[in-house]
Design a protein around this motif. Sequence first.
Motif, mmCIF file in Angstrom:
data_model
loop_
_atom_site.group_PDB
_atom_site.id
_atom_site.type_symbol
_atom_site.label_atom_id
_atom_site.label_comp_id
_atom_site.label_asym_id
_atom_site.label_seq_id
_atom_site.Cartn_x
_atom_site.Cartn_y
_atom_site.Cartn_z
ATOM 1 N N PRO A 190 0.865 -1.505 -0.002
ATOM 2 C CA PRO A 190 0.135 -0.393 0.003
ATOM 3 C C PRO A 190 0.898 1.624 0.064
ATOM 4 O O PRO A 190 0.217 2.224 -0.125
ATOM 5 C CB PRO A 190 -0.800 -0.178 1.166
ATOM 6 C CG PRO A 190 0.155 -0.823 2.184
ATOM 7 C CD PRO A 190 0.862 -1.401 1.550
ATOM 8 N N HIS A 191 2.163 0.789 0.383
ATOM 9 C CA HIS A 191 3.188 2.199 0.107
ATOM 10 C C HIS A 191 4.272 2.615 -1.509
ATOM 11 O O HIS A 191 3.890 1.715 -1.999
ATOM 12 C CB HIS A 191 4.202 2.046 0.750
ATOM 13 C CG HIS A 191 3.361 1.933 2.863
ATOM 14 N ND1 HIS A 191 2.618 3.342 3.072
ATOM 15 C CD2 HIS A 191 3.157 1.078 3.746
ATOM 16 C CE1 HIS A 191 1.983 2.669 4.230
ATOM 17 N NE2 HIS A 191 2.658 1.796 4.809
ATOM 18 N N VAL B 247 3.289 1.972 -4.888
ATOM 19 C CA VAL B 247 2.033 1.166 -4.716
ATOM 20 C C VAL B 247 1.538 -0.103 -5.620
ATOM 21 O O VAL B 247 1.629 0.237 -6.983
ATOM 22 C CB VAL B 247 0.618 1.800 -4.639
ATOM 23 C CG1 VAL B 247 -0.684 1.231 -3.929
ATOM 24 C CG2 VAL B 247 1.923 3.186 -3.382
ATOM 25 N N LEU C 155 -2.979 -1.552 -10.966
ATOM 26 C CA LEU C 155 -1.221 -0.941 -9.724
ATOM 27 C C LEU C 155 -0.183 -1.552 -11.195
ATOM 28 O O LEU C 155 0.686 -1.189 -10.287
ATOM 29 C CB LEU C 155 -1.848 -1.370 -8.863
ATOM 30 C CG LEU C 155 -2.600 -0.778 -7.192
ATOM 31 C CD1 LEU C 155 -3.138 -1.676 -6.759
ATOM 32 C CD2 LEU C 155 -2.573 0.175 -7.679
ATOM 33 N N ASN D 63 2.046 11.398 -2.947
ATOM 34 C CA ASN D 63 2.539 10.319 -1.961
ATOM 35 C C ASN D 63 2.939 8.794 -3.217
ATOM 36 O O ASN D 63 2.570 7.996 -2.792
ATOM 37 C CB ASN D 63 1.502 10.065 -0.666
ATOM 38 C CG ASN D 63 1.205 11.068 0.283
ATOM 39 O OD1 ASN D 63 2.487 11.958 0.988
ATOM 40 N ND2 ASN D 63 0.358 12.036 0.164
ATOM 41 N N GLN E 223 0.263 7.705 -4.068
ATOM 42 C CA GLN E 223 -1.096 6.575 -4.462
ATOM 43 C C GLN E 223 -1.923 6.573 -5.857
ATOM 44 O O GLN E 223 -2.070 7.590 -6.140
ATOM 45 C CB GLN E 223 -1.693 7.354 -3.435
ATOM 46 C CG GLN E 223 -1.723 6.704 -1.871
ATOM 47 C CD GLN E 223 -1.542 5.462 -1.409
ATOM 48 O OE1 GLN E 223 -2.122 4.336 -2.141
ATOM 49 N NE2 GLN E 223 -0.537 4.899 -0.610
ATOM 50 N N LEU E 224 -2.653 5.601 -6.195
ATOM 51 C CA LEU E 224 -2.920 5.712 -7.400
ATOM 52 C C LEU E 224 -4.446 5.895 -7.152
ATOM 53 O O LEU E 224 -5.365 5.728 -6.308
ATOM 54 C CB LEU E 224 -3.256 4.128 -8.331
ATOM 55 C CG LEU E 224 -3.208 4.024 -9.723
ATOM 56 C CD1 LEU E 224 -2.522 5.471 -10.686
ATOM 57 C CD2 LEU E 224 -3.757 2.885 -9.878
ATOM 58 N N LEU E 225 -4.647 7.263 -7.950
ATOM 59 C CA LEU E 225 -6.134 7.950 -7.436
ATOM 60 C C LEU E 225 -7.163 7.594 -8.809
ATOM 61 O O LEU E 225 -8.262 7.455 -8.552
ATOM 62 C CB LEU E 225 -5.952 9.261 -7.453
ATOM 63 C CG LEU E 225 -5.311 10.218 -6.933
ATOM 64 C CD1 LEU E 225 -5.264 11.898 -6.062
ATOM 65 C CD2 LEU E 225 -5.649 9.925 -4.687
ATOM 66 N N GLY F 39 -7.530 4.464 -9.825
ATOM 67 C CA GLY F 39 -7.487 3.396 -9.908
ATOM 68 C C GLY F 39 -8.102 2.354 -10.371
ATOM 69 O O GLY F 39 -8.662 0.706 -9.750
ATOM 70 N N GLY G 155 -3.090 2.246 -0.352
ATOM 71 C CA GLY G 155 -4.038 1.070 -0.674
ATOM 72 C C GLY G 155 -4.977 1.488 -1.447
ATOM 73 O O GLY G 155 -5.094 2.571 -1.953
ATOM 74 N N GLN H 27 -7.054 4.378 -3.743
ATOM 75 C CA GLN H 27 -7.037 3.744 -5.002
ATOM 76 C C GLN H 27 -8.908 3.200 -5.418
ATOM 77 O O GLN H 27 -9.005 3.890 -6.333
ATOM 78 C CB GLN H 27 -6.894 1.756 -5.366
ATOM 79 C CG GLN H 27 -6.994 1.767 -6.715
ATOM 80 C CD GLN H 27 -6.373 0.124 -7.286
ATOM 81 O OE1 GLN H 27 -5.935 -0.256 -5.995
ATOM 82 N NE2 GLN H 27 -6.914 -0.455 -8.341
ATOM 83 N N SER I 219 -10.697 7.328 -3.101
ATOM 84 C CA SER I 219 -10.129 7.979 -2.499
ATOM 85 C C SER I 219 -11.203 9.957 -2.741
ATOM 86 O O SER I 219 -11.235 10.467 -2.084
ATOM 87 C CB SER I 219 -9.085 8.695 -3.963
ATOM 88 O OG SER I 219 -8.953 8.501 -4.826
#
Lengths: 791, 192
Positions: free
Chosen positions: A47-48, A114, A295, A705, A707-709, A711, B115, B119, B122
Motif C-alpha cells: 500500500p506504500h 503501490v 496497479l 504520496n 497513491q494511484l487515484l 485506480g 492502498g 485506489q 479517494s
Amino acid sequence: MPDSGTNTGIGASVRRKEDFRFLTGKGKYTDDLNRPGQAHAYFLLSPHARAKINGIDTNAAKQAPGVVDVFTAADLAADGVSGPICGWVVTQKNGEPHKSPAVSALASDRVNYVGEQVAIVVAETLAQAKDAAELIEVNYQPQPALIKMKDALANGAAQLHDDVPGNLCFDWEIGDKAATDAAFKKAHHVTKIDIHNNRLIPNAIEPRAAIGDYDSGMDMMTLYTTSQNPHVARLVLAAFMGLGPENKLRVVAPDVGGGFGSKIYVYRDEIVTLWAAKKLGRPVKWTAERSASFLTDAHGRDHDTHAELAVDKDGTFLGLRVSTLANVGAHNQIFSTATPSYLYGCLLAGQYRTPAVYGEVKTVFTNTAPVDAYRGAGRPEATFVVERLVEKTAKEMGIDRAELRRRNFIPPDQFPYQSPCLVQYDSGDFPHLLDRAMEVIDYAGFSARKQASAERGKLRGIGLSCWIEACGLAPSAVVGFLGGGVGQWESANIKFNPTGSVTLYTGSHSHGQGHETVFAQIISEHLGVPVESVEVVHGDTAVVPFGMGTYGSRSGPVGGGAVYKAAQKIVEKGRKIAAHLLEASVEDIEYAGGTYSVAGTDRTKTMAEIAFAAYVPHNYPLDVLEPGLDETAFFDPMNFTFPSGAYFAEVEVDPDTGVVTVLDMVGIDDVGTVMNPMIVAGQLHGGFAQGIGQALYEQCVYDENGQLLTGSLMDYCMPRADHFPSFRTEETNQPCPHNPLGVKGCGEAGAIGSPVAMLNAVIDAIGVNIDMPATPEKVWRALQSQAQAAE
Amino acid sequence: MNLSGEHRIEAPRDQVWAALNDPDILKQAIPGCEQIEKTSDTELTATVKAKVGPVSAKFSGVVRLSDLDPPHGYTISGEGKGGAAGFAKGGAKVRLEEDGAATILHYEVNAQVGGKLAQIGSRLIDGTARKLSGEFFDNFAAAVAGPQPTAEPEQPPVPAVTKKAGPGLPQAVWVTAVIIIVLALLAIFALK
C-alpha cells in the motif's frame, strides 16, 4: 490480385474465423482453464509507494483456514528465482550501458511502488487466500515517495535503487548536435513547445492470469498465461529467472483478450505462480483483479518534452531539437529502455526532410508502476512531438497547416530515404496521403462548417497529423546492433494433412488481431486451399516449433513472411512430386492456384493429390525425395517496415461546458499490401479509439504520496463507442519493398497518428495550447483563462 | 485529505475538555466504537466496528497526543491499519475556545490514506469524513450537554456512495466499510 481463383485469398474481406467462439462465449482464456487439484493464489500488494520492509510475519496467515502456504522474497531467493528483466541495453551518451537495477521475484527489503507484490498466499480457495493475506504483518517503514520525474532527478534526492545514482536510468542521444545547432543559427523562425504525453493504463479486457502446473513424473513445468509471446516468456523464465531449462518448461498462451503491449512482459505474479506450483507439487492458479491490473500492469507513455523547430522564411524546416524526460517507473521491464530511446528517437524526423535533428532522452526511475511499451510504444510520443510542433509552426507563421507540411515532405522519388535519425525509410508517398485525406474530410469546406458551428454557439476545430512509424520488429541484425537481447525473426510450419487440409503452426500470437483468418488467407492464396480447410495453431511452446510473438505490428510483415516462405517450400516440394506423378521433368511443371500442370498440356495434379501421394507414397520418388508435405520457414527481413498516414480530426467544443464532441475522424493509411480490408479497418478503428482515448479521456494520476487515484474504471475514463463518430479509413495498398507479402503492419498505426490529430483539432477550436487529455474541465478552464486575459 | 471546521458545544470549556479525555464519553460518541482505552497519558487505542449493508468490519488504531495545553487544545496523530485494504494515517490540531457558557471546538484534520482505500475510495473520502464527524459531534454534544434542540436532523446511516455498491460488488462494499471505519478513527483524531 488473388491468383488462386478462390475468394478467400489475400485482399478478400474474409470474415474472422475466430469470432464465432469469441462472440458465443466459447473462447478459452487462461481463467477458463482448471487443472486437477489446483490451489488458488492471491498476492499481497504494497500500500506504500516507498518504504523499507523491516520484516514480514506470515505465521498467522499460514495457520489460517485452507492455506497451503505463504511465500515471500526470501523463499524465492533461496531457490535462485529472480524477477523481471530488461531486454534491451541502451548505450548512454557517455558510452556506458543504461542502469538496470536487479529486481527480485517478490519485494524483499523495500517496496518502490503501490501495488508491488510482497507475498503470495496459496490456499484451497481464492476467498481463503484473500482472507489469509489480511493476516500477513508487513513491518513497513514508509519513506517520502518520488513521484515526479523532476523530483527524482533533483540533487540530493533519495535513491530508489542503491545501484542507480540520481535515479537516472539512462541519458541518451540521437542525431547530430553540431549540425542541428548550426541549423538553428540560420533560422528565420523558431517554434518552441513544452508538452506532456499523458500516462496511460492499458486495461486490456482480460486481466493477466497464470496457472502453474508441475508434472513431477516428467519433471515438466507448464505455465498457462496471458502472454503475447509465449516462446519469449519461456526463454526469459528459463534463462533469467531460474525456472528452466527450456526443454522442461512449456508456456501456453491460450485465447488472450487483448494485450496492447502490456502482456509482452513476464511479470512477478507469473514467475511466482509457476514457481509455487513446483514448490507445492500441485497446480496453482492466479487471476488479477481489475484493481490489481491498474496497479501492476505496465503503464504507457509519460513523457515531458521540450522541442524546437527551426525554419527559414518560406517555412522550410532546417533543424529539430528535442529534449525529453521519460518515466520508466520503479524498475525496468523488457522494452522499457528501448521504447523511449530507439522506438522514439528514430522517428523524430517524421515525414519531413528536416536535414538536422538532435534528440536527447533521460529516463527516470520513480515510485510508480513500471512504464513500458503500450500500443505504438515510443512512436505515438515521437509523432506527438513532431506534429504538435509543425501545427504550431503553421499557426505562428501564418502558413496553412497542410501547405507547410507539403513543402517539407520527403518527395516520393527520394526513397529509400536515409533519415538523420538512424533509420532508412523504405517507401512512402506522403503528398498522396495528404491529398486524399484533404479530399475525404473536405478540407476546403472547413471554414463554412466552422461558421455553421459558430452560429450555433459552438467552437469547431480541425487537426491534422502526418505520421510515420517504424514497425515489423525485425530485423535481428539491426535490433542486436542497437542493444536488443533477442532475435526478431518469425517462424511458420505448414503441415499438409493427407486428406488435403492444412495445419499452420505460427510463432506469432493472436490476442484479438485475427491471425487465424489472415494467415489462413495467405495459405489459401498460395496453396489453393480454402480458408475453412486451414487450421492456424499458435500460443503453445509444446506445439509450435518456435516464435517471437506479437508486438510492434510484426505479425503481418514478419510472421506473415514466414508463412509465405514456408508455403513456397511446399510449392517447390510439391512440384517435384508432381513431376514424378505426371512423368515430366521438374522444369516443365507449372504451378498456379493449388494446381500443378505440365506446360502446354492438360495434365494436372491438385495440391490435395500431391499431399495424399506424399503421405501414401506408393508411387513416389523415395530414392530422391522424403515423404510428407511439411515445411518450416524462418523469416528475418532486412529492414523495419514504415507505415505512414495522414489523419484529420474534426471536433466541436461546447464553450459552456468544455465538452469536446468528435465529429469526424479520417485516416488515409499506407500500411502496405492489405491482406484483409475488414480486419485492417478493424485494427485502425481500435487504434483510433485508443488514440482518441489518450487525447480526450485517459489520464493516470498518482497523488504526491504515490497513491494511484485513478485506480478503477470509475476514475480512469476509458473511451466508449458513443464517444466516436463512424471512422473513415482508406488504405493505399503500396507494397513494402522488402518483405514477400508487401505488408507494413497496421496494429499500432491508428494509435500513433490519432492522438495528436485530435489534440490539434481541439487546440484549433479553442485557440489555447493545452495538454492531453482534453477533458471538459481542462478545456473549460482554458477558455475561461483566455476570456479573462482578453478582458 | 484536509478537513477543517468548528462545532459549538453547549457546555463550558473545562467540561468539554474533560469529556474529550473521558473514554466512556468518546465510546458513546464515536459511531460503531466497541472499545477505547487509554494506554498512557498520551496514548489511546480504539476498536471501531462499522456495518454497511451486509458487511461489517473491525478496525483498530493507535492515537498519540502532543502539544498538550489543557484546556485549550492539543495536537493528535495516529495511524490505523486496515489489512489488505490499506492504511490511514494523519493528525489533527484541536483548539477549544470559550464562547460565554458554551465552547467552540475548532479542528483541522490532515489525513492520508493508502492502498485500496486510496485506489477505490479517494474521491469519496471528504464527504464521508464530513458525515461521520457530523454524527460524532451530535453524539458528543448529547453526551456532554444533553440533547441539543438545534441539532441537525440525523443523516441516513449509510452514505450515498454505498448505494453504488450493490450485492454484486461485495469488495467495493467492504472497502467502503473500511473507509468509513478509518474515518471514524479520523473523527477520534480530531477530538481526542
